[in-house]
Write a protein that holds these residues in place. Structure first.
Motif, short mmCIF file in Angstrom:
data_model
loop_
_atom_site.label_atom_id
_atom_site.label_comp_id
_atom_site.label_asym_id
_atom_site.label_seq_id
_atom_site.Cartn_x
_atom_site.Cartn_y
_atom_site.Cartn_z
N ALA A 147 3.61 1.69 -7.60
CA ALA A 147 3.23 0.75 -6.53
C ALA A 147 2.51 1.46 -5.40
O ALA A 147 1.45 1.02 -4.93
CB ALA A 147 4.46 0.02 -6.02
N GLU A 148 3.06 2.58 -4.91
CA GLU A 148 2.42 3.27 -3.79
C GLU A 148 1.10 3.89 -4.21
O GLU A 148 0.15 3.95 -3.42
CB GLU A 148 3.37 4.33 -3.23
CG GLU A 148 4.58 3.75 -2.50
CD GLU A 148 5.36 4.80 -1.78
OE1 GLU A 148 5.20 6.00 -2.09
OE2 GLU A 148 6.15 4.44 -0.87
N ASP A 149 1.01 4.36 -5.46
CA ASP A 149 -0.23 4.98 -5.93
C ASP A 149 -1.36 3.96 -5.99
O ASP A 149 -2.49 4.25 -5.58
CB ASP A 149 -0.02 5.61 -7.31
CG ASP A 149 0.84 6.86 -7.25
OD1 ASP A 149 1.26 7.23 -6.15
OD2 ASP A 149 1.08 7.45 -8.32
N ARG A 150 -1.09 2.78 -6.51
CA ARG A 150 -2.17 1.80 -6.64
C ARG A 150 -2.60 1.27 -5.29
O ARG A 150 -3.79 1.02 -5.07
CB ARG A 150 -1.76 0.67 -7.58
CG ARG A 150 -0.56 -0.14 -7.19
CD ARG A 150 -0.17 -1.09 -8.31
NE ARG A 150 0.96 -1.93 -7.99
CZ ARG A 150 2.04 -2.07 -8.75
NH1 ARG A 150 2.15 -1.39 -9.87
NH2 ARG A 150 3.01 -2.87 -8.39
N THR A 151 -1.66 1.14 -4.35
CA THR A 151 -2.05 0.70 -3.02
C THR A 151 -2.89 1.77 -2.33
O THR A 151 -3.91 1.48 -1.70
CB THR A 151 -0.81 0.38 -2.17
OG1 THR A 151 -0.05 -0.62 -2.83
CG2 THR A 151 -1.21 -0.11 -0.79
N ALA A 152 -2.46 3.03 -2.44
CA ALA A 152 -3.21 4.12 -1.84
C ALA A 152 -4.62 4.21 -2.42
O ALA A 152 -5.60 4.38 -1.69
CB ALA A 152 -2.46 5.44 -2.04
N ARG A 156 -8.12 3.67 -0.27
CA ARG A 156 -9.07 4.77 -0.13
C ARG A 156 -10.42 4.44 -0.75
O ARG A 156 -11.47 4.65 -0.14
CB ARG A 156 -8.50 6.03 -0.81
CG ARG A 156 -9.49 7.20 -0.87
CD ARG A 156 -9.82 7.72 0.52
NE ARG A 156 -10.89 8.69 0.47
CZ ARG A 156 -12.17 8.39 0.63
NH1 ARG A 156 -12.54 7.13 0.86
NH2 ARG A 156 -13.08 9.34 0.61
N CYS A 157 -10.40 3.91 -1.96
CA CYS A 157 -11.65 3.78 -2.71
C CYS A 157 -12.35 2.45 -2.50
O CYS A 157 -13.59 2.40 -2.49
CB CYS A 157 -11.38 4.00 -4.19
SG CYS A 157 -10.72 5.63 -4.56
N GLU A 165 -6.38 8.13 7.11
CA GLU A 165 -6.00 6.77 7.51
C GLU A 165 -4.99 6.17 6.53
O GLU A 165 -4.03 5.51 6.93
CB GLU A 165 -7.24 5.89 7.61
CG GLU A 165 -8.13 6.23 8.80
CD GLU A 165 -9.50 5.55 8.73
OE1 GLU A 165 -10.26 5.66 9.72
OE2 GLU A 165 -9.82 4.94 7.70
N VAL A 166 -5.20 6.42 5.24
CA VAL A 166 -4.25 5.93 4.25
C VAL A 166 -2.91 6.65 4.40
O VAL A 166 -1.84 6.04 4.31
CB VAL A 166 -4.80 6.11 2.82
CG1 VAL A 166 -3.80 5.60 1.79
CG2 VAL A 166 -6.13 5.39 2.66
N ALA A 167 -2.97 7.96 4.66
CA ALA A 167 -1.73 8.72 4.86
C ALA A 167 -0.94 8.16 6.04
O ALA A 167 0.29 8.06 5.98
CB ALA A 167 -2.06 10.19 5.08
N ARG A 168 -1.65 7.77 7.09
CA ARG A 168 -0.96 7.20 8.25
C ARG A 168 -0.27 5.90 7.89
O ARG A 168 0.84 5.62 8.34
CB ARG A 168 -1.97 6.95 9.37
CG ARG A 168 -1.42 6.23 10.59
CD ARG A 168 -2.53 6.05 11.63
NE ARG A 168 -2.05 5.33 12.81
CZ ARG A 168 -2.17 4.02 12.98
NH1 ARG A 168 -2.71 3.28 12.04
NH2 ARG A 168 -1.73 3.45 14.07
N VAL A 213 -2.41 -4.22 0.68
CA VAL A 213 -3.68 -3.57 0.95
C VAL A 213 -4.40 -4.25 2.11
O VAL A 213 -4.87 -3.60 3.05
CB VAL A 213 -4.57 -3.56 -0.31
CG1 VAL A 213 -5.99 -3.13 0.04
CG2 VAL A 213 -3.99 -2.64 -1.36
N VAL A 214 -4.48 -5.57 2.06
CA VAL A 214 -5.17 -6.31 3.13
C VAL A 214 -4.47 -6.07 4.47
O VAL A 214 -5.13 -5.87 5.50
CB VAL A 214 -5.23 -7.81 2.79
CG1 VAL A 214 -5.82 -8.61 3.95
CG2 VAL A 214 -6.07 -8.03 1.53
#
Length: 434
Positions: A147-152, A156-157, A165-168, A213-214
């Motif tokens: 779940a966290e990987d697909r959101t990240a 990012r992409c 920004e994604v890390a934050r 994501v949104v």
């Protein structure tokens, strides 16, 4: 870089034009290229090459009338050239394309009435998604990815946020997030996950990831993690646009109403959140007459929809909290007991240190700064809060209210080391000066 014979001023203007187009078109460009070639790495690489080409040509030739189409054509040509040079790469993409074709759901009715501007993919049961970025948001929400990987990966992409920004958004170090994004891409390649629009039966399972994501895009727009401005209104407004599409697409999903309500109720305060020099203005000091009342009313109506018909979801609860803030005439008149009660519900739905920090601040408003500080101090060992500036700011504020100025200054210095935007840093320096 600017072309030969172009003055530095002209080159700077052209570079700014490219940056503006890039911000607006990047997500669409990537989405179209991924659907066309089925490979995210290739899409990212040729997108970057197209931007570099624009920086070389546009200063001398001028920005084209349709800059997005220019970038798309250039990127497609680069991708085709690369595939011609690398037969092994092309063969791998052919396998992915075959997988995607076999997995493609049967075509369904197109209810949108029009296609998106960059569209080039085959039809599917949900071609009515009117924005290719949302199509790819749902695609990247594949259950084979963590779940966290697909959101990240999506942030990012496809949403265009930087890795810091994604890390934050996840309260993790930048290096950790970079590894997570690489891992997600590797999983897509090795598992041969096809890039396709999911069928109608798959959408509800993937909706929570897309909503997250949104919401994360909006959060970066509401409070930027770095840069010269506190707010990035373009990101916030793009997130609201996407949330509106989700609401129209899935009207029976109450959390889509909750997310849109939350974004509207928070964004309604945008004009009052900064002062004349761009400095942050705290909620208690904001001119509530500058809040967007039509937007608040729309958000309040959506809150009712989000909270009606079953157990509340996390976005509906957060929207209800935002509505209580927006309905109050000032901070003193805010229904803090009800806000604390809503945070109690939220912490059972989505337990997180950020929820606990926000609840502690609400408790401080209800029961006094000492009560709130005790709750914040109990979170001191939470590693995810070590890089979260609002935690240190909240401690500094409550310590200051209790007259513990030395400890308050230490908390503000800690926040100053973590804060990325210049307006927030300037505000913290003023607090230290006091």
């Amino acid at each position: 870089m600017p072309g030969e014979g172009v003055s530095p001023g002209e080159g700077r203007v052209a570079a700014e034009a490219v940056e503006a187009v890039f911000r607006e078109e990047r997500g669409l460009l990537l989405a179209s290229l991924v659907r066309r070639f089925g490979d995210l790495d290739l899409a990212e690489e040729v997108t970057s090459e197209a931007i570099e080409a624009a920086l070389r040509h546009w200063p001398a030739e001028g920005v084209p009338a349709r800059p997005g189409a220019w970038l798309l054509t250039t990127a497609r040509r680069r991708a085709v050239d690369r595939l011609r040079r690398d037969q092994a790469y092309a063969a791998r993409l052919a396998v992915l394309a075959a997988d995607a074709e076999r997995a493609e759901p049967a075509p369904g009715p197109d209810v949108s009435g029009s296609g998106s501007g960059f569209g080039s993919g085959a039809g599917s049961g949900f071609d009515e998604l009117p924005d290719e970025r949302l199509q790819l948001f749902f695609t990247c929400a594949h259950p084979a990815l963590a779940a966290e990987d697909r959101t990240a990966l999506t942030l990012r992409c496809l949403a265009g946020l930087t890795t810091p920004e994604v890390a934050r958004a996840f309260l993790v170090p930048t290096a950790t997030m970079a590894q997570r994004i690489v891992r997600a891409k590797k999983k897509i390649r090795e598992a041969r996950i096809p890039f396709r629009v999911p069928g109608p039966d798959e959408l509800p399972e993937r909706l929570p990831g897309v909503l997250q994501v949104v919401y994360s895009v909006f959060t970066e727009g509401y409070a930027a993690s770095s840069g010269p401005r506190l707010q990035r209104l373009d990101l916030a407004e793009e997130a609201i646009r996407l949330a509106r599409i989700l609401r129209r697409l899935l009207p029976a999903e109450r959390e889509s109403a909750g997310l849109l309500a939350l974004l509207l109720l928070v964004h309604a305060r945008r004009d009052a959140r900064t002062g004349p020099e761009g400095e942050p203005v705290l909620l208690e000091d904001q001119d509530r007459g500058r809040w967007d009342r039509p937007m608040i009313e729309e958000g309040r109506a959506l809150v009712v929809r989000a909270l009606t018909g079953g157990p509340a979801g996390p976005y509906g609860v957060q929207a209800a909290i935002a509505a209580l803030h927006d309905e109050a005439t000032d901070v003193a008149a805010t229904d803090w007991p009800q806000i604390v009660a809503l945070y109690d519900v939220l912490r059972t739905l989505t337990p997180s240190p950020v929820v606990e920090v926000n609840r502690a601040v609400a408790v401080a408003m209800r029961d006094g700064p000492g009560a709130g500080l005790a709750l914040l101090d109990a979170l001191a060992g939470e590693p995810r809060l070590r890089a979260y500036p609002p935690y240190a700011v909240a401690r500094g504020d409550l310590l200051g209210r209790l007259g513990r100025d030395g400890e308050a200054a230490a908390a503000y210095r800690e926040a100053l080391e973590l804060t990325g935007t210049e307006p927030e840093r300037a505000a913290l320096r003023r607090k230290l000066g006091e």
